[in-house]
Design a protein around this motif. Sequence first.
Motif, PDB file in Angstrom:
ATOM      1  N   HIS A 435       0.859  -1.181   0.000  1.00  0.00           N
ATOM      2  CA  HIS A 435       0.000   0.000   0.000  1.00  0.00           C
ATOM      3  C   HIS A 435       0.900   1.236   0.000  1.00  0.00           C
ATOM      4  O   HIS A 435       1.991   1.215   0.578  1.00  0.00           O
ATOM      5  CB  HIS A 435      -0.887  -0.011   1.248  1.00  0.00           C
ATOM      6  N   PRO A 436       0.470   2.346  -0.647  1.00  0.00           N
ATOM      7  CA  PRO A 436       1.321   3.545  -0.706  1.00  0.00           C
ATOM      8  C   PRO A 436       1.753   4.079   0.656  1.00  0.00           C
ATOM      9  O   PRO A 436       2.784   4.739   0.769  1.00  0.00           O
ATOM     10  CB  PRO A 436       0.428   4.570  -1.425  1.00  0.00           C
ATOM     11  N   ALA A 437       0.955   3.785   1.705  1.00  0.00           N
ATOM     12  CA  ALA A 437       1.274   4.325   3.032  1.00  0.00           C
ATOM     13  C   ALA A 437       2.249   3.447   3.816  1.00  0.00           C
ATOM     14  O   ALA A 437       2.646   3.797   4.923  1.00  0.00           O
ATOM     15  CB  ALA A 437      -0.006   4.516   3.844  1.00  0.00           C
ATOM     16  N   THR A 438       2.655   2.299   3.262  1.00  0.00           N
ATOM     17  CA  THR A 438       3.618   1.420   3.943  1.00  0.00           C
ATOM     18  C   THR A 438       4.801   1.153   3.025  1.00  0.00           C
ATOM     19  O   THR A 438       4.699   1.251   1.802  1.00  0.00           O
ATOM     20  CB  THR A 438       2.972   0.080   4.349  1.00  0.00           C
ATOM     21  N   SER A 439       5.921   0.792   3.621  1.00  0.00           N
ATOM     22  CA  SER A 439       7.143   0.596   2.841  1.00  0.00           C
ATOM     23  C   SER A 439       7.555  -0.872   2.828  1.00  0.00           C
ATOM     24  O   SER A 439       7.122  -1.674   3.664  1.00  0.00           O
ATOM     25  CB  SER A 439       8.290   1.423   3.429  1.00  0.00           C
ATOM     26  N   GLU A 440       8.403  -1.194   1.886  1.00  0.00           N
ATOM     27  CA  GLU A 440       8.958  -2.549   1.779  1.00  0.00           C
ATOM     28  C   GLU A 440       9.704  -2.922   3.056  1.00  0.00           C
ATOM     29  O   GLU A 440       9.583  -4.041   3.562  1.00  0.00           O
ATOM     30  CB  GLU A 440       9.896  -2.612   0.568  1.00  0.00           C
ATOM     31  N   ALA A 441      10.484  -1.983   3.589  1.00  0.00           N
ATOM     32  CA  ALA A 441      11.277  -2.256   4.796  1.00  0.00           C
ATOM     33  C   ALA A 441      10.372  -2.574   5.987  1.00  0.00           C
ATOM     34  O   ALA A 441      10.669  -3.486   6.770  1.00  0.00           O
ATOM     35  CB  ALA A 441      12.157  -1.057   5.110  1.00  0.00           C
ATOM     36  N   GLN A 442       9.269  -1.833   6.133  1.00  0.00           N
ATOM     37  CA  GLN A 442       8.346  -2.079   7.243  1.00  0.00           C
ATOM     38  C   GLN A 442       7.757  -3.480   7.171  1.00  0.00           C
ATOM     39  O   GLN A 442       7.650  -4.180   8.182  1.00  0.00           O
ATOM     40  CB  GLN A 442       7.206  -1.048   7.212  1.00  0.00           C
ATOM     41  N   ILE A 443       7.400  -3.893   5.982  1.00  0.00           N
ATOM     42  CA  ILE A 443       6.760  -5.201   5.815  1.00  0.00           C
ATOM     43  C   ILE A 443       7.749  -6.327   6.055  1.00  0.00           C
ATOM     44  O   ILE A 443       7.455  -7.308   6.745  1.00  0.00           O
ATOM     45  CB  ILE A 443       6.136  -5.299   4.403  1.00  0.00           C
ATOM     46  N   LYS A 444       8.952  -6.189   5.495  1.00  0.00           N
ATOM     47  CA  LYS A 444       9.970  -7.230   5.701  1.00  0.00           C
ATOM     48  C   LYS A 444      10.339  -7.364   7.170  1.00  0.00           C
ATOM     49  O   LYS A 444      10.516  -8.470   7.695  1.00  0.00           O
ATOM     50  CB  LYS A 444      11.213  -6.926   4.861  1.00  0.00           C
ATOM     51  N   LYS A 445      10.437  -6.232   7.844  1.00  0.00           N
ATOM     52  CA  LYS A 445      10.771  -6.255   9.267  1.00  0.00           C
ATOM     53  C   LYS A 445       9.668  -6.947  10.059  1.00  0.00           C
ATOM     54  O   LYS A 445       9.941  -7.742  10.972  1.00  0.00           O
ATOM     55  CB  LYS A 445      10.981  -4.841   9.775  1.00  0.00           C
ATOM     56  N   ALA A 446       8.423  -6.658   9.718  1.00  0.00           N
ATOM     57  CA  ALA A 446       7.292  -7.242  10.435  1.00  0.00           C
ATOM     58  C   ALA A 446       7.173  -8.740  10.179  1.00  0.00           C
ATOM     59  O   ALA A 446       6.739  -9.494  11.047  1.00  0.00           O
ATOM     60  CB  ALA A 446       5.997  -6.538  10.043  1.00  0.00           C
ATOM     61  N   CYS A 447       7.582  -9.185   8.981  1.00  0.00           N
ATOM     62  CA  CYS A 447       7.510 -10.624   8.662  1.00  0.00           C
ATOM     63  C   CYS A 447       8.481 -11.408   9.542  1.00  0.00           C
ATOM     64  O   CYS A 447       8.171 -12.519   9.975  1.00  0.00           O
ATOM     65  CB  CYS A 447       7.817 -10.852   7.191  1.00  0.00           C
ATOM     66  N   GLY A 448       9.669 -10.864   9.747  1.00  0.00           N
ATOM     67  CA  GLY A 448      10.610 -11.439  10.694  1.00  0.00           C
ATOM     68  C   GLY A 448      11.145 -12.816  10.338  1.00  0.00           C
ATOM     69  O   GLY A 448      11.463 -13.601  11.213  1.00  0.00           O
ATOM     70  N   HIS A 449      11.236 -13.146   9.072  1.00  0.00           N
ATOM     71  CA  HIS A 449      11.831 -14.426   8.690  1.00  0.00           C
ATOM     72  C   HIS A 449      12.437 -14.287   7.293  1.00  0.00           C
ATOM     73  O   HIS A 449      12.287 -13.264   6.630  1.00  0.00           O
ATOM     74  CB  HIS A 449      10.797 -15.548   8.717  1.00  0.00           C
TER      75      HIS A 449
END
Length: 569
Positions: A435-449
């Motif tokens: 989504h435009p309001a979230t970044s690739e880095a935020q999502i990868k960090k949240a996935c945590g694997h």
Amino acid sequence: MKLYFTADAKIDPEHSVLYNQIAVNISKPFTDLIESISRQHAKSIEWWVSSPASRNTFASPLFNYCCSLALLQELIRANEPVNEIVTDSRAFKNILINYIASKGLNARVALARLPVKQRLKEIIRPIYIIFGLPLQHLLLFFIVMHTRPLRKEMSSDSLTLIDTVIMPGYIEKDRNYPGLLEVLSENEKKRIWFVPLLYGFRPWQYMTIVRRLRKSEKNIILKDDVLKFRDYWCLWRYLFWVLKLRIKPSPFRGVDISQLVREELTGFRNVGSSYIPLLNYCFAKRLKQAGVKLRLVIDWFENQNIDRGWNAGFRRFFPKAETIGYQGFIVSPHYLCMYPTKEEKDNSVIPHKVAVIGRGLVQSARRFCCDLDVCIAPAFRFQHVWQKRKYLPDEKVYTILVALPIVISEAVYLLKLLDCVIKNDKDMRLWIKPHPATSEAQIKKACGHAWPEQFRFVSGDFKDYVEKSNLLIMSNSSSTCMETLAKGIPVIIVGSRHGLAHNPIPETIKEDIWRLCYSPEEIKKAIQFYKNRSLGKIKEHEEIGKEIRIEFFEPVTRKGVRKFLGVDD
């Protein structure tokens, strides 16, 4: 049986389908309940911008609690054994204890234990809301003041104001109304002014964003250009209003839920959502005091509390100006605030007219208000659905485009689910579009694997990646699934296994071109179905896409745009 009745609706998967059916059945009674409470406070702008009044199912937990109560009643009626209920609301706990006792049941009701990190947030939240939030807005105010020499002066003509949202990546590029200015003369463009809401930016980015907006070729007025310093303390006045407010008994399915309404009003998790709506109301007032003349005011209209402040202000201070609420999107019927009510119409907190982007949406806009004035306007964001396809999918590999929701936890859930589904399937690739309001880095960090090698983040125009894909998968769906279907490309919607499944696809659209799936097995089966489509089935889906374009996406034409703006051709 142990039930979890929390604000984010963490319903047991085995009850998910029943829960969603209940949500459909109680949407009208719930709306009637809010209407009833609203009549008690109809003359107060503070009520209309409050969280309970909004009926915003993404922000207000009230509807989820009501669905949970109805679910409990259904389980009791079916003689299902309920041993324990866990909730995160003290008010709901008290309501459930009294209800269970009245039914002669022996079930324990307990408060959920919050993680330490969450408890710390709850302690800090009041400090942020009372002091941090106003200071954050004041920072923007002072930055705007500092750059005022760079602003354009508004003319003395009668102007058109257009409310819009600016997100990262869409500062110069118009995300909400592309093509609107292109059909106007230079003289007409001078009377069109955009009023942006900055969304998704950090405070330290404000100076750069404001300077870029000042240099825009479009006419842009920032609300802080006309707001006064004292307007920014409206949140404190709102807090005093909340403390004095009394909610009368409010029965829902035979149970008084006034405690829940009161808890939401006073809870700091929801109080902050009333701040910008109150500033919007002040903005209209200050424009009037500045002598600005308006002929037309257009609101990007989701009928959230932010829209209530905007429309109540302009309806009061500019009674002769026409107001239009532009719904340039298609969303789930569970998004209740989207559909205005008679009480909102009678109290002038919605626009004079609501504009939808297709004739197939007119009746749904009148869902809770049969005499609502509804018109059809160009589908600005989706004009590309009428353009000839520029791309086709790669024949060598089956490509699935995954459109992630704005909520990071839901995005992570979807990605982990798909990782499980397509693991070891080497002839597939997944393109991940945040989504435009979230970044690739935020999502990868949240996935945590470890990041799956079949998953690849993509950036750029969504429409281009749709055309290059064989299939779209998404959850908490929005207009993106409808624009995909309009291209004849199938869609899989992953329904929440713990709460509301936000499916925006109207019932009139044949389910053959789309699927609503809850489990990994259902998703895998649906992927295989679309992967093995015959040429005849592909042609059939393309024909369905043409029908969707006609019914739900009004073309962007010179005549249509000028009619929307009330400009003589």
